[in-house]
Enzyme design. Sequence first.
Site, short mmCIF file in Angstrom:
data_model
loop_
_atom_site.label_atom_id
_atom_site.label_comp_id
_atom_site.label_asym_id
_atom_site.label_seq_id
_atom_site.Cartn_x
_atom_site.Cartn_y
_atom_site.Cartn_z
CG LEU A 43 -1.92 -1.15 1.33
CD1 LEU A 43 -2.66 -1.10 2.64
CD2 LEU A 43 -2.90 -1.11 0.17
CE LYS B 254 2.18 2.66 10.97
NZ LYS B 254 1.30 3.53 11.77
CG ASP C 134 0.79 13.17 12.34
OD1 ASP C 134 0.77 14.33 11.87
OD2 ASP C 134 1.32 12.22 11.78
NE ARG D 254 8.46 -0.58 -1.71
CZ ARG D 254 7.76 -0.91 -2.77
NH1 ARG D 254 7.03 0.01 -3.39
NH2 ARG D 254 7.77 -2.16 -3.22
N GLY D 255 7.74 3.54 3.54
CA GLY D 255 8.37 4.60 4.31
C GLY D 255 9.83 4.25 4.52
CB ALA D 256 12.64 6.19 5.93
#
Length: 762
Positions: A64, A87, A182, A66-68
Amino acid sequence: VMLDTGATTVVARSLLQMSLEDYERHFDSLNSELGGGSVVSERSASGTFNGEEEKLHYIPIRILGRGAFGEATLYRRTEDNSLVVWKEVDLNSLSEKERRDVMNEISILSILEHNNIIAYFNHFMDKNTLLIELEYCNGGNLYDKINQQRGKLFTEEVVIWYLYQIASAVAHIHKAGILHRDIKTLNIFLTKTDLIKLGDYGLAKKLDSEFSMAETCVGTPYYMSPELCQGSKYNFKSDIWAMGCVLFEVLTLTRTFDATNPLNLCVKIVQGNWTMEVNSDVYSSELIKMVYECLDQDPAKRPTADQLLDRPCISCYRQELEERVALLNSAMKRPKLSTVTETPVAVVTTRSREVYFWGGGKFTPQKLDTFKGGSSAQHVCAGESHFAVVTVEKELYTWANVQGGAKMVGQLGHGDQASYRQPKKVEKLQGKAIRQVACGADFTACVSDEDLMYMFGSDYYGCIGVEGEFGMEILEPVLLEFFEERPVRQVSCGDNHVVVLTQSGEIFSWGCGEYGRLGLECEDDFSSPMQVEIPKGATISSVTCGSDGTFFLTDTGKVLACGNNEFNKLGLNQGISGLKNHTGEGYQGIPYITTLTLVKQLSRFKIQVIAPGKTHTAAIDERGRLITFGCNKYGQLGVKDFKKHQGVQVLVGPFGGKIVTKVSCGDDFTIAATEDNQIFAWGNAGNGRLGMPADKGFGSEVCPAMPRPIFGSLHHVPDLSCRGWHTIIIMEKVLNSKTIRSNSSGVSVGSGKYFTLVIDTL
């Protein structure tokens, strides 16, 4: 992107200051709330709870985002076919403090249970990767939803619907003493039914009371409150500010504050210099006032989330809104929770899933490239002139399977009469989560996760079931209002009739009534749903329509039938007294029956699946045995010959000792799949019915009367459908599989005590 994986990065980088003592106090109180003492002492050395080990099986669908520090991936749980998100957090890159922050997210998720908050289910450890299993929202996020408006403002009704849900979620987390920190449109997720879920708690912080203050400057710049910009202490009212920014975006489709650099952005936020005014010609003054109150420079003057819910524009509809949220949540396919306290073992199996179809002149199976990844097929159905597929993400695709350029009559649902030769998404069902589809000869019915029913196609026999539309061609899906108050469990379509089983166990039928196929004690046609009388004591578990008859399967495995019994295809000719003369086949028998009648020939079996064709029927019992009855002119019963057989036949031969899992019957042929991943076909091979190449001797004159394996390699078959001379099938191959057994020391702090406590309190 369904999850903001940029915030996954922030999970690891967040600057929370909660002490280990705070964690201990939090977990101790949580344990006492759950009525538990220390669970750790009850575990065996193998890490199971009281010797148990629960395995949950998952199939990856698609990434779904991508993150670092990892990815968010969509998975399907095979136990219940539910969709979940994993996740990922790569622990190799984290300091001990950052690992505590990850623990913080899990602990916060575990205590937040609300219809408008992303649900937490499990977590697993795969070497040095933490996998957090979360609820999946199939409608994207609010950021995408706003962009999709393309300048067309939401109605006030929609805004209040969103406002109510967001405020409800924020009120819940604030009551739990949690400051989100957030809130933004990217972290507000939606289902296809516009149900809102507030997610991503990587930056969340638990405050001791409503008067407590936080100091760390975190969050997304566009949603930062003035007190955050000025480096002052802040509290729950900072979340209200962010919520005001979100609502401003919903009302204007524009960011509340915008600038070319962070410094200018902070200046505009502190000065209250928003980008534009809300359109007072479109929205009520009360609604506009609420948003501007959330954006008050003085935190003390901002309302609480509970106060927003008490405002007249929400409170006067509150009961209706609450009921709507509860109904939409109850309709969602949610994973079953773990039955043991220990984090269960996850078995991840990567599979290739493909859709093939054949028949109607196509002698070799045709592969469809449309259905891959998130669009892989979950459910298939064949009609006389069209195919339909439901994907794992609940979208419906249809296309024509006719020769030449014959016009459609609406059965594809695309709003026209074109013969689309490739699968095309039914756009008019956008926003509806479709779980089942059924095809008639020239019409289509489908059921959504909300148990609502939609239909389209020819209404020549009144099959569409819409008042005032008799005889029309319905080119786009229409909602059957009749079933809005009667939630639908399942629908089945014959050539020209429809039968529905509701969640309350009632049966309704309509369309062509010839031969009594509707079970209404007559042969009349009906253009709207009519209730079918069920024999006293019977509980119907599923309904299945043949071309001109209907089967009703009970919860005890008995079979009832009505309609045309030609060739004894309903199995009614033996074991019933008072047989009527029927000269068609030269033997005594019941030509047709208009009421639900027990199929006595099947009474010694506990039937699990019934699959009627044009002239014959196949069934599977609880032991996985395959049973056939009806016409055998082309060897479609699979009993080695082409003779008439009045009784039911239990197939042995190639099926001896095998467990049959799927079966479907066409006009003169049968296709079946077994538990050991073989696929068999037999009967009339003409026009490619059996998926066997003509140049290898399987031309129109060949009629194998014994089941023959097709597709050289082994395939698992999740679904299969035949109609007329057409077949459509989903086939899976296992590529690889791995077992994940969580190792709590992977994210431990010191001895690992704190992480173990997290698990114990879930």
